[in-house]
Design an enzyme around this catalytic site. Structure first.
Site, short mmCIF file in Angstrom:
data_model
loop_
_atom_site.label_atom_id
_atom_site.label_comp_id
_atom_site.label_asym_id
_atom_site.label_seq_id
_atom_site.Cartn_x
_atom_site.Cartn_y
_atom_site.Cartn_z
N GLY A 131 2.43 1.21 -6.80
CA GLY A 131 3.04 0.77 -5.52
C GLY A 131 2.48 1.45 -4.20
N CYS A 132 2.55 0.66 -3.21
CA CYS A 132 2.27 1.37 -2.00
C CYS A 132 2.72 2.44 -1.29
CB CYS A 132 2.16 -0.12 -0.81
SG CYS A 132 3.55 -0.70 -0.70
N PHE A 133 4.07 2.45 -1.40
CA PHE A 133 4.81 3.54 -0.93
C PHE A 133 4.61 4.70 -2.06
CE2 PHE A 133 8.26 1.76 2.10
CZ PHE A 133 7.58 2.28 3.21
#
Length: 322
Positions: A131-133
């Site tokens: 995921g990005c975070f």
């Protein structure tokens, strides 16, 4: 030439993936699937691609003609799709959703963070893209965790652009609400904490500190800026040395001794990482582009590793000078 298929090609990640792969010298897009847009030009949806391609979306999924397929679905849809469709065993899968990021005996997906799993990525058939975070937070923490330099609870604040919420409009992505505004969401309960904690336990089994994460919505389109801090008794020189060594061979993650800003990474596959000591607290900062290093740029980086070509192939994208 790597033959590529894209599912969910009409969303933000699908469009960004097409943009990247059109410039990739070792990859060819065979199909970009979107049932609702079948027959339409790709640039009718992803308007920035006008003049770049005459490709049309298709409702077909000719898996027998590709080497790898990218899943650009919303979360939960990849697993459901695989229950209803058969993909040939020889076709690699790169899933950008969260469905297979947590290791389980029910699947063989490798977690695709190159800075921790490069060897496994190179050998895998099925990959779960981070995921990005989760990518940004882990890149801030990895060297400190690996070297055992921090302890106790890890406090994290992260702010993300509106593209992180996907292309489907909602009350918190509408321009008139998002512009000149900031808000928190999923405080201490963000879904990316599961994969972050999984990596922490791999690097430091038994680590008993919590990751206390406050995500924020920013009033910009793309990018993530993360600040984290935790207890650290080591001198800053030792910490900087650990970070410098850990990322010495990383293709896109760069350690700097100057506090970074998000413009350094937007529209690139780069991550920039910085650390600073305040008494017994270590401040760790990382910034990335959420659609590239946080999504499709990292996915293409993983594809390169999976097919044994230069990890950086097709990904030397330049940041703006202003």
């Amino acid at each position: 030439m790597i033959k590529v298929g894209i599912l969910g090609a009409a969303g933000y990640t699908g469009g960004e993936l097409i943009r990247v792969l059109l410039q990739h010298p070792e990859a060819e897009i065979v199909f970009a699937n979107s049932e609702s847009n079948a027959g339409n030009k790709v640039y009718d949806v992803h308007e920035g691609l006008i003049g770049e391609t005459e490709m049309e979306f298709t409702g077909e999924m000719p898996f027998d003609k590709v080497d790898v397929v990218f899943f650009c679905f919303g979360h939960g849809k990849s697993e459901a799709f695989l229950k209803e469709h058969t993909i040939p065993e020889g076709v690699k899968i790169i899933d950008l959703a969260q469905d297979f990021r947590i290791a389980a005996p029910t699947h063989d997906y490798v977690y695709g963070l190159p800075e921790t799993h490069r060897g496994a990525i190179a050998e895998c058939q099925h990959l779960a893209n981070p995921g990005c975070f989760a990518t940004c937070i882990q890149l801030a923490l990895l060297p400190a965790l690996k070297a055992g330099l921090i302890s106790g609870d890890i406090h994290v604040n992260g702010i993300t652009g509106s593209t992180g919420a996907g292309q489907k409009p909602s009350g918190t992505t509408h321009f008139s609400w998002r512009n000149d505004n900031i808000s928190v969401y999923k405080t201490f309960r963000h879904q990316h904490l599961l994969e972050i904690n999984q990596t922490i336990q791999e690097l430091q089994p038994g680590y008993d500190g919590r990751v206390l994460f406050i995500p924020q919505r920013g009033c910009f389109a793309r990018g993530i800026f993360v600040t984290a801090y935790a207890k650290c008794d080591a001198p800053i020189e030792q910490v900087q040395n650990a970070y410098s060594q850990y990322y010495a061979d990383a293709a896109f993650t760069h350690f700097t001794t100057k506090s970074p800003d998000m413009k350094q990474v937007v529209n690139t596959n780069k991550a920039v990482v910085y650390v600073e000591k305040f008494d017994d607290q270590l401040l760790m900062i990382c910034c990335i582009d959420n659609l590239l290093k946080g999504a499709v740029g990292q996915a293409v980086q993983n594809m390169n590793l999976m097919f044994g070509i230069d990890e950086a192939c097709g990904l030397r994208l330049k940041a703006s000078a202003f």
